[in-house]
Design an enzyme around this catalytic site. Structure first.
Site, PDB file in Angstrom:
ATOM      1  N   TRP A  14      -8.484  -3.730 -34.720  1.00  0.00           N
ATOM      2  CA  TRP A  14      -8.409  -4.405 -33.605  1.00  0.00           C
ATOM      3  C   TRP A  14      -8.010  -5.822 -33.215  1.00  0.00           C
ATOM      4  O   TRP A  14      -6.813  -6.323 -33.131  1.00  0.00           O
ATOM      5  CB  TRP A  14      -9.007  -4.010 -32.785  1.00  0.00           C
ATOM      6  CG  TRP A  14      -8.806  -1.653 -33.366  1.00  0.00           C
ATOM      7  CD1 TRP A  14      -9.854  -0.698 -33.391  1.00  0.00           C
ATOM      8  CD2 TRP A  14      -7.428  -0.729 -33.329  1.00  0.00           C
ATOM      9  NE1 TRP A  14      -9.321   0.802 -33.581  1.00  0.00           N
ATOM     10  CE2 TRP A  14      -8.260   0.917 -33.487  1.00  0.00           C
ATOM     11  CE3 TRP A  14      -6.536  -1.321 -32.767  1.00  0.00           C
ATOM     12  CZ2 TRP A  14      -7.074   1.469 -33.873  1.00  0.00           C
ATOM     13  CZ3 TRP A  14      -5.077  -0.358 -33.348  1.00  0.00           C
ATOM     14  CH2 TRP A  14      -5.607   0.998 -33.767  1.00  0.00           C
ATOM     15  N   ASP A  21     -10.683  -6.863 -25.052  1.00  0.00           N
ATOM     16  CA  ASP A  21     -10.226  -5.057 -25.719  1.00  0.00           C
ATOM     17  C   ASP A  21     -11.277  -3.722 -25.935  1.00  0.00           C
ATOM     18  O   ASP A  21     -12.023  -4.166 -26.676  1.00  0.00           O
ATOM     19  CB  ASP A  21      -9.131  -5.311 -26.795  1.00  0.00           C
ATOM     20  CG  ASP A  21      -9.160  -3.586 -27.168  1.00  0.00           C
ATOM     21  OD1 ASP A  21      -9.042  -2.833 -26.897  1.00  0.00           O
ATOM     22  OD2 ASP A  21      -8.798  -3.760 -29.040  1.00  0.00           O
ATOM     23  N   LYS A  27     -10.831   7.061 -25.924  1.00  0.00           N
ATOM     24  CA  LYS A  27     -11.823   7.256 -26.114  1.00  0.00           C
ATOM     25  C   LYS A  27     -12.925   7.877 -25.062  1.00  0.00           C
ATOM     26  O   LYS A  27     -13.609   8.650 -26.295  1.00  0.00           O
ATOM     27  CB  LYS A  27     -12.098   5.866 -26.818  1.00  0.00           C
ATOM     28  CG  LYS A  27     -11.074   4.684 -27.583  1.00  0.00           C
ATOM     29  CD  LYS A  27     -10.681   5.406 -28.805  1.00  0.00           C
ATOM     30  CE  LYS A  27      -9.127   5.021 -29.314  1.00  0.00           C
ATOM     31  NZ  LYS A  27      -9.330   3.546 -29.294  1.00  0.00           N
TER      32      LYS A  27
HETATM   33  C1  LIG Z   1      -8.283   3.209 -29.947  1.00  0.00           C
HETATM   34  C2  LIG Z   1      -8.317   1.381 -29.883  1.00  0.00           C
HETATM   35  C3  LIG Z   1      -7.014   0.483 -30.070  1.00  0.00           C
HETATM   36  C4  LIG Z   1      -5.657   1.285 -30.231  1.00  0.00           C
HETATM   37  O1  LIG Z   1      -5.121   2.600 -29.108  1.00  0.00           O
HETATM   38  P1  LIG Z   1      -3.918   2.611 -28.831  1.00  0.00           P
HETATM   39  O2  LIG Z   1      -3.709   3.376 -27.160  1.00  0.00           O
HETATM   40  O3  LIG Z   1      -3.338   3.605 -29.860  1.00  0.00           O
HETATM   41  O4  LIG Z   1      -2.773   1.354 -28.424  1.00  0.00           O
HETATM   42  C5  LIG Z   1      -6.835  -0.806 -29.760  1.00  0.00           C
HETATM   43  N1  LIG Z   1      -8.313  -1.512 -29.642  1.00  0.00           N
HETATM   44  C6  LIG Z   1      -9.553  -0.364 -29.866  1.00  0.00           C
HETATM   45  C7  LIG Z   1     -10.864  -1.129 -30.045  1.00  0.00           C
HETATM   46  C8  LIG Z   1      -9.329   0.860 -30.014  1.00  0.00           C
HETATM   47  O5  LIG Z   1     -10.447   1.434 -30.240  1.00  0.00           O
END
Ligand SMILES: *Cc1c(COP(=O)(O)O)cnc(C)c1O
Length: 360
Positions: A101, A172, A196
């Site tokens: 990511w 993030d 999540k």
């Molecule tokens: C799932 C995830 C993303 C991507 O999320 P989207 O909603 O599909 O854009 C980005 N960063 C992390 C750490 C993630 O777990």
């Protein structure tokens, strides 16, 4: 029958939340309509929006100097929104690369003309470690430092918050926000895709210090512009109302189950149980260095990898689903977000022991 769902995302939601949503699906709050059918500008939805922000602020103890935004486009839209809002074209920013990511965030920043300095790269350990605090090669002139506190695919988590001095720290937190208390004031900006630990996909929370507003590039699309979205209560356009509503129920659920301190205690206990079972066997293995193992996403593999398809089939038949690793890395993975109860992890551990007994 509800299964125990170990999906990394979209992930399990609390059963109580789903049951409340079902109970009021066709008549939300006496409106004679579902929440999906009311105007986002009407009194009822505006109140939901205000209450959900207040709840989130209280759960995370967000200082009043931060704005809270409920945006669309998932976390991936923020990979672009961060550079657009915080840099001029060609400006420098630091990124820590700890896995998939953070790698995607770096790629998107480069596409938008950011002079990315990779201030740490854990490729040497195949992304099973995080950099030591003293090993960050930070640029004091960077517009910000971006990192991924929890790498959802690699199962690697920072056990510390990087100290970036006067440079704003951008995180993030898609797969870790609301799993435990955090000190929001350490960050300039936090973002998290909802699917999540927060609610349905599509929604993304952004918590941004007001000092970082009003510096967006002029060409920034309005819906990605923090300043414009903050000025309009995240409703410059129609927000994802159903996702927002579910997130508000999740905030209530966390509150009624003791808040983030209680979530942290539960999550720690769940993770310790599963890591203990993996480490205590010669049959399963977790590749991540112990000091930075994720509480939320536990990748593991079998010493005899050829047994993995059988394990997945038998687990699914026993009501333990979504244990496959990310398609990019293979192996197995169990995600243990807030909505995954301790009983699910106990059932998984019992299953893994029994599988080992038969095949080990
Ligand atoms: C799932 C995830 C993303 C991507 O999320 P989207 O909603 O599909 O854009 C980005 N960063 C992390 C750490 C993630 O777990």
């Amino acid at each position: 029958m509800r299964v125990f769902n170990f999906s990394a995302g979209p992930a399990a939601l609390p059963l109580e939340v789903l049951e409340q949503a079902r109970a009021e699906l066709t008549d939300w709050g006496g409106s004679g309509m579902s929440v999906m059918e009311v105007s986002h500008r009407g009194h009822a939805f505006t109140e939901l929006a205000e209450q959900s922000e207040a709840r989130l602020r209280s759960l995370l103890a967000i200082p009043s100097t931060y704005r809270v935004l409920f945006l669309q486009g998932g976390a991936s839209a923020q990979f672009a929104a961060v550079p657009l809002n915080l840099t001029a074209h060609g400006a420098a920013a630091d990124y820590l690369n700890t896995g998939t990511w953070s790698g995607k965030a770096i790629e998107e920043a480069r596409r938008l003309g950011v002079a990315v300095n990779v201030a740490a790269d854990e490729a040497g350990s195949r992304y099973t470690t995080v950099p030591a605090p003293g090993a960050l090669r930070l640029n004091p002139a960077a517009a910000y430092v971006h990192y991924t506190p929890n790498e959802t695919i690699g199962g690697v988590e920072f056990p510390y918050v990087p100290d970036t001095g006067a440079v704003p720290l951008v995180a993030d937190m898609s797969s870790t926000l609301l799993s435990r208390p955090i000190e929001v004031s350490r960050f300039g900006l936090i973002y998290a895709g909802a699917q999540k630990n927060i609610g349905p996909s599509g929604l993304c929370l952004v918590i941004v210090h007001e000092g970082l507003l009003a510096r967006a590039r002029p060409e920034t699309p309005s819906v990605l512009d923090y300043t414009r979205m903050a000025a309009h209560g995240s409703m410059l356009n129609t927000p994802p109302t159903f996702a927002w509503y579910i997130a508000s129920l999740v905030f209530q659920w966390i509150e009624s189950h003791g808040g983030l301190a209680a979530m942290a205690a539960r999550n720690r206990a769940k993770a310790e149980l599963l890591y203990g079972a993996i480490d205590g066997s010669g049959f399963y293995r977790n590749p991540v260095e112990r000091s930075c193992r994720s509480w939320m996403n536990v990748p593991f593999m079998l010493e005899r990898a050829e047994l993995e398809p059988l394990l997945l089939r038998e687990a699914a038949a026993a009501g333990l689903t979504h244990l496959e690793g990310h398609r990019s890395v293979g192996g197995l993975r169990a995600s243990l977000y807030n909505a995954v109860p301790l009983a699910a992890v106990e059932a998984l551990v019992a299953f893994l022991r029994e599988f080992e007994r038969r095949h080990g």
